[in-house]
Design a protein around this motif. Structure first.
Motif, PDB file in Angstrom:
ATOM      1  N   MET A   1      -3.443  -2.893   7.537  1.00 38.41           N
ATOM      2  CA  MET A   1      -3.132  -3.727   8.705  1.00 38.41           C
ATOM      3  C   MET A   1      -1.645  -3.774   9.023  1.00 38.41           C
ATOM      4  SD  MET A   1      -5.524  -6.994   9.489  1.00 38.41           S
ATOM      5  CE  MET A   1      -4.890  -7.959   8.179  1.00 38.41           C
ATOM      6  N   LEU A   2      -0.812  -3.697   7.954  1.00 39.44           N
ATOM      7  CA  LEU A   2       0.621  -3.601   8.239  1.00 39.44           C
ATOM      8  C   LEU A   2       0.897  -2.180   8.722  1.00 39.44           C
ATOM      9  CD1 LEU A   2       0.437  -5.589   5.438  1.00 39.44           C
ATOM     10  CD2 LEU A   2       2.843  -5.751   6.038  1.00 39.44           C
ATOM     11  N   GLN A   3       1.740  -2.058   9.735  1.00 39.57           N
ATOM     12  CA  GLN A   3       2.007  -0.740  10.315  1.00 39.57           C
ATOM     13  C   GLN A   3       3.343  -0.198   9.827  1.00 39.57           C
ATOM     14  OE1 GLN A   3      -0.035   0.939  12.559  1.00 39.57           O
ATOM     15  NE2 GLN A   3      -1.534  -0.694  12.173  1.00 39.57           N
ATOM     16  N   THR A   4       3.309   1.034   9.347  1.00 41.59           N
ATOM     17  CA  THR A   4       4.557   1.668   8.937  1.00 41.59           C
ATOM     18  C   THR A   4       5.250   2.233  10.169  1.00 41.59           C
ATOM     19  OG1 THR A   4       3.605   2.193   6.811  1.00 41.59           O
ATOM     20  CG2 THR A   4       5.524   3.478   7.461  1.00 41.59           C
ATOM     21  N   VAL A   5       6.544   1.985  10.281  1.00 44.04           N
ATOM     22  CA  VAL A   5       7.295   2.449  11.451  1.00 44.04           C
ATOM     23  C   VAL A   5       7.913   3.814  11.145  1.00 44.04           C
ATOM     24  CG1 VAL A   5       9.168   1.905  13.053  1.00 44.04           C
ATOM     25  CG2 VAL A   5       7.865   0.048  11.979  1.00 44.04           C
ATOM     26  N   ASN A   6       7.751   4.728  12.091  1.00 43.57           N
ATOM     27  CA  ASN A   6       8.371   6.044  11.944  1.00 43.57           C
ATOM     28  C   ASN A   6       9.813   5.953  12.439  1.00 43.57           C
ATOM     29  OD1 ASN A   6       9.202   8.643  12.023  1.00 43.57           O
ATOM     30  ND2 ASN A   6       7.505   9.407  13.286  1.00 43.57           N
ATOM     31  N   VAL A   7      10.761   6.057  11.523  1.00 44.70           N
ATOM     32  CA  VAL A   7      12.164   5.832  11.903  1.00 44.70           C
ATOM     33  C   VAL A   7      12.950   7.121  12.105  1.00 44.70           C
ATOM     34  CG1 VAL A   7      12.351   3.579  10.803  1.00 44.70           C
ATOM     35  CG2 VAL A   7      12.835   5.623   9.462  1.00 44.70           C
ATOM     36  N   GLY A   8      12.325   8.278  11.872  1.00 44.39           N
ATOM     37  CA  GLY A   8      13.072   9.528  12.020  1.00 44.39           C
ATOM     38  C   GLY A   8      14.092   9.694  10.898  1.00 44.39           C
ATOM     39  N   THR A   9      15.030  10.588  11.108  1.00 46.70           N
ATOM     40  CA  THR A   9      16.024  10.814  10.049  1.00 46.70           C
ATOM     41  C   THR A   9      17.439  10.638  10.600  1.00 46.70           C
ATOM     42  OG1 THR A   9      16.104  13.159  10.573  1.00 46.70           O
ATOM     43  CG2 THR A   9      14.595  12.520   8.818  1.00 46.70           C
ATOM     44  N   LYS A  10      18.336  10.225   9.723  1.00 47.78           N
ATOM     45  CA  LYS A  10      19.771  10.158  10.046  1.00 47.78           C
ATOM     46  C   LYS A  10      20.541  10.606   8.807  1.00 47.78           C
ATOM     47  CE  LYS A  10      19.555   6.321  13.344  1.00 47.78           C
ATOM     48  NZ  LYS A  10      19.790   7.000  14.633  1.00 47.78           N
ATOM     49  N   ASN A  11      21.734  11.146   9.034  1.00 44.24           N
ATOM     50  CA  ASN A  11      22.549  11.616   7.911  1.00 44.24           C
ATOM     51  C   ASN A  11      23.815  10.792   7.778  1.00 44.24           C
ATOM     52  OD1 ASN A  11      20.840  13.796   7.283  1.00 44.24           O
ATOM     53  ND2 ASN A  11      21.670  14.892   9.059  1.00 44.24           N
ATOM     54  N   LEU A  37      14.314   4.489  -5.653  1.00 43.99           N
ATOM     55  CA  LEU A  37      13.960   3.060  -5.634  1.00 43.99           C
ATOM     56  C   LEU A  37      12.976   2.787  -4.494  1.00 43.99           C
ATOM     57  CD1 LEU A  37      15.157   0.439  -7.171  1.00 43.99           C
ATOM     58  CD2 LEU A  37      16.282  -0.015  -4.988  1.00 43.99           C
ATOM     59  N   ARG A  38      11.878   2.112  -4.809  1.00 44.22           N
ATOM     60  CA  ARG A  38      10.853   1.872  -3.782  1.00 44.22           C
ATOM     61  C   ARG A  38      11.122   0.547  -3.066  1.00 44.22           C
ATOM     62  NH1 ARG A  38       5.114   1.934  -4.404  1.00 44.22           N
ATOM     63  NH2 ARG A  38       5.249   2.685  -2.271  1.00 44.22           N
ATOM     64  N   VAL A  39      11.569   0.657  -1.817  1.00 46.68           N
ATOM     65  CA  VAL A  39      11.961  -0.528  -1.047  1.00 46.68           C
ATOM     66  C   VAL A  39      11.072  -0.640   0.183  1.00 46.68           C
ATOM     67  CG1 VAL A  39      13.839  -1.629   0.242  1.00 46.68           C
ATOM     68  CG2 VAL A  39      14.372  -0.216  -1.763  1.00 46.68           C
ATOM     69  N   VAL A  40      10.612  -1.851   0.491  1.00 44.52           N
ATOM     70  CA  VAL A  40       9.905  -2.064   1.757  1.00 44.52           C
ATOM     71  C   VAL A  40      10.608  -3.166   2.551  1.00 44.52           C
ATOM     72  CG1 VAL A  40       8.194  -3.699   0.769  1.00 44.52           C
ATOM     73  CG2 VAL A  40       7.662  -2.453   2.878  1.00 44.52           C
ATOM     74  N   HIS A  41      10.850  -2.875   3.825  1.00 47.43           N
ATOM     75  CA  HIS A  41      11.355  -3.899   4.754  1.00 47.43           C
ATOM     76  C   HIS A  41      10.163  -4.416   5.542  1.00 47.43           C
ATOM     77  CE1 HIS A  41      15.767  -3.176   4.553  1.00 47.43           C
ATOM     78  NE2 HIS A  41      15.392  -1.961   4.185  1.00 47.43           N
ATOM     79  N   LEU A  42      10.036  -5.726   5.654  1.00 50.68           N
ATOM     80  CA  LEU A  42       8.952  -6.312   6.451  1.00 50.68           C
ATOM     81  C   LEU A  42       9.540  -7.088   7.620  1.00 50.68           C
ATOM     82  CD1 LEU A  42       6.706  -7.820   3.613  1.00 50.68           C
ATOM     83  CD2 LEU A  42       6.460  -5.605   4.761  1.00 50.68           C
ATOM     84  N   SER A  43       9.045  -6.785   8.828  1.00 52.40           N
ATOM     85  CA  SER A  43       9.520  -7.548   9.989  1.00 52.40           C
ATOM     86  C   SER A  43       8.370  -7.768  10.950  1.00 52.40           C
ATOM     87  CB  SER A  43      10.661  -6.805  10.691  1.00 52.40           C
ATOM     88  OG  SER A  43      10.141  -5.778  11.506  1.00 52.40           O
ATOM     89  N   ALA A  44       8.626  -8.549  12.006  1.00 52.63           N
ATOM     90  CA  ALA A  44       7.558  -8.942  12.918  1.00 52.63           C
ATOM     91  C   ALA A  44       7.330  -7.932  14.036  1.00 52.63           C
ATOM     92  CB  ALA A  44       7.859 -10.318  13.509  1.00 52.63           C
ATOM     93  N   ARG A 115      -2.312 -10.461   1.666  1.00 51.69           N
ATOM     94  CA  ARG A 115      -3.443  -9.727   1.061  1.00 51.69           C
ATOM     95  C   ARG A 115      -3.321  -8.231   1.302  1.00 51.69           C
ATOM     96  NH1 ARG A 115      -6.574 -14.070   2.795  1.00 51.69           N
ATOM     97  NH2 ARG A 115      -7.109 -13.058   4.755  1.00 51.69           N
ATOM     98  N   GLU A 116      -2.894  -7.883   2.511  1.00 51.82           N
ATOM     99  CA  GLU A 116      -2.872  -6.474   2.907  1.00 51.82           C
ATOM    100  C   GLU A 116      -1.668  -5.703   2.367  1.00 51.82           C
ATOM    101  OE1 GLU A 116      -5.232  -4.823   4.566  1.00 51.82           O
ATOM    102  OE2 GLU A 116      -6.436  -6.657   4.504  1.00 51.82           O
ATOM    103  N   LEU A 117      -0.604  -6.411   2.063  1.00 52.67           N
ATOM    104  CA  LEU A 117       0.601  -5.722   1.584  1.00 52.67           C
ATOM    105  C   LEU A 117       0.286  -4.974   0.288  1.00 52.67           C
ATOM    106  CD1 LEU A 117       3.759  -5.335   1.776  1.00 52.67           C
ATOM    107  CD2 LEU A 117       3.961  -7.375   0.340  1.00 52.67           C
ATOM    108  N   ALA A 118       0.669  -3.699   0.261  1.00 57.24           N
ATOM    109  CA  ALA A 118       0.456  -2.932  -0.975  1.00 57.24           C
ATOM    110  C   ALA A 118       1.400  -3.458  -2.057  1.00 57.24           C
ATOM    111  CB  ALA A 118       0.734  -1.455  -0.705  1.00 57.24           C
ATOM    112  N   GLY A 119       1.094  -3.202  -3.294  1.00 58.67           N
ATOM    113  CA  GLY A 119       1.949  -3.659  -4.397  1.00 58.67           C
ATOM    114  C   GLY A 119       2.811  -2.526  -4.922  1.00 58.67           C
ATOM    115  N   GLY A 120       3.558  -2.811  -5.962  1.00 60.89           N
ATOM    116  CA  GLY A 120       4.298  -1.757  -6.660  1.00 60.89           C
ATOM    117  C   GLY A 120       5.690  -1.479  -6.135  1.00 60.89           C
ATOM    118  N   TRP A 121       6.232  -2.353  -5.299  1.00 65.91           N
ATOM    119  CA  TRP A 121       7.582  -2.137  -4.762  1.00 65.91           C
ATOM    120  C   TRP A 121       8.625  -2.583  -5.777  1.00 65.91           C
ATOM    121  CZ3 TRP A 121       7.352   0.637  -0.493  1.00 65.91           C
ATOM    122  CH2 TRP A 121       6.190   0.546   0.292  1.00 65.91           C
TER     123      TRP A 121
END
Ligand code: UDP
Length: 412
Positions: A1-11, A37-44, A115-121
């Motif tokens: 249910m949470l949507q991953t945002v495609n942010v493209g790449t930057k250098n 390092l496994r990082v997740v940003h959550l926003s609205a 509930r929907e957020l995956a674990g392991g971050w």
């Protein structure tokens, strides 16, 4: 249910010539032990507003630094966003608090997302109040948590704050734009970290004076006459009516002056349209006042062109969380005049890199000073740009995040 945002790449390497090798090297050194390092940003939301503007740059740069980063947008429907919009306004001082039903809607959506957020971050970075309850609900889903506040909490509605505080109080780390925005009663490590702009984004990348003038001309600006400009939402706190009053005073002295008020609108924000209409009425048919919005095709490049071409950029706010528009104008080396409120004095040293004003008359007087003395405007603009280069470009912001991630990893 949470949507991953495609942010493209930057250098990150593309930014070295703008921020200097020392900062670029510091970022690389901080990133080295954080590889993978496994990082997740959550926003609205991933569309509109400062948070998404920032994450579209920060997340790809964190990835480029070697971290395994995702940005996920929480699930919400209209009832949730109605409640969180009210919460946002109340936290910035509006007397109207959420109803008990709206509070329980907010809680219900936080529970669903928890509930929907995956674990392991390794690290979960929660942005703003909308998803703030997640840490309390599922602390086990990430080893470390932080809350990034993007709003001004200096004078919140006390009832709303009382309800939010237990939810944010125990975050191990919190980030705020300014010292004044830190609420009392937080138990974790509180840091004051202002935001930053992406100097390579279409809104801020270098435009030649000819290209900027070309774009402004398409919107009816006479590029051979002086232009004052304010870019901001049509909102009483941004005081576009005061800007028009100041422009009128400037015009008494410098008859050729023009004004552009550029503001984005949301189709579902009736308040915004009412205030837009009030602004048009206040302009009273003056042909040298150009009131434009995104429904006239004003996007990032056009904002860039107006900010780059204007002889003075104004941000006459009465209240201002940080003021990314101020950073954007200063980065373009424009002479700046703005309200002495919120995040503006953090960015502008009065008399050195722009002017801070608290009323229409002073605003007009400073604009006249600049228009009459191009050398003064140039000097102000040059110093403003250097101030932004040192403090408010994305690589510095990235460094501050990496620093805190590093400290988290070395703490138990
Ligand atoms: N903005 C835009 N088009 C507009 C008006 C504003 O792209 O017509 C952008 C502006 O360039 C800035 C952001 O919206 O990046 C506004 O952020 P700021 O911190 O200045 O104010 P806020 O709207 O968050 O109060």
């Amino acid at each position: 249910m949470l949507q991953t945002v495609n942010v493209g790449t930057k250098n990150l390497a593309d930014y070295t010539h703008l921020v200097g090798p020392a900062l670029a090297e510091e970022v690389r050194a901080l990133a080295e032990p954080l590889k993978g390092l496994r990082v997740v940003h959550l926003s609205a939301t991933s569309f509109g507003g400062g948070v998404s503007e920032i994450l579209y740059t920060l997340v790809p740069l964190m990835k480029d630094a070697g971290l395994d980063v995702e940005w996920q947008v929480i699930y919400g429907r209209e009832e949730f966003f109605n409640a969180t919009k009210l919460m946002h306004n109340a936290l910035q001082g509006n007397p109207q608090d959420l109803t008990p039903e709206q509070w329980s809607t907010w809680e219900r959506y936080n529970e669903m997302n928890a509930r929907e957020l995956a674990g392991g971050w390794d690290v979960c970075v929660v942005h703003d109040p909308q998803p703030a309850a997640l840490f309390q609900l599922v602390p086990e889903k990430a080893a470390h948590w932080m809350w990034r506040c993007h709003i001004d909490l200096s004078t919140p509605n006390p009832a709303t704050m009382e309800r939010l505080l237990p939810v944010i109080r125990d975050y191990p780390v919190t980030f705020f734009h300014m010292e004044q925005y830190v609420p009392e009663g937080l138990r974790g490590d509180v840091r004051v970290v202002p935001p930053a702009i992406d100097p390579l984004a279409p809104k801020n990348m270098a435009l030649s004076p000819e290209d900027a003038a070309y774009v402004c001309r398409q919107f009816g600006i006479d590029v051979d006459r002086p232009l004052l400009c304010q870019v901001s939402r049509f909102d009483p706190w941004k005081d576009p009516l005061g800007v028009i009053d100041a422009y009128r005073k400037v015009k008494e002295e410098i008859p050729g002056v023009q004004l552009a008020l550029v503001g984005s609108m949301a189709s579902d924000d009736p308040e915004g349209w009412d205030f837009f209409n009030a602004t048009v009425a206040h302009a009273d048919g003056d042909e040298d006042i150009h009131i434009l919005n995104n429904f006239n095709n004003v996007g990032a490049i056009e904002v860039n062109a107006f900010q780059s071409h204007a002889d003075v950029v104004i941000q006459k706010s009465i209240r201002e969380g940080f003021g990314l528009t101020v950073t954007e104008a200063l980065w373009k080396a424009r002479p700046f005049v703005g309200g002495d409120v919120g995040g503006i004095p953090l960015q502008v040293q009065n008399g050195l890199s722009g002017y801070l004003v608290s009323d229409v008359d002073t605003c007009a007087a400073r604009c006249i000073d600049i228009l009459r003395d191009p050398a003064l405007g140039k000097a102000l603009g040059r110093r403003g740009k250097e101030h932004v280069r040192e403090r408010f470009l994305t690589p510095r912001y990235l460094r501050d995040y990496l620093r805190v991630f590093g400290e988290m990893m070395s703490s138990p």
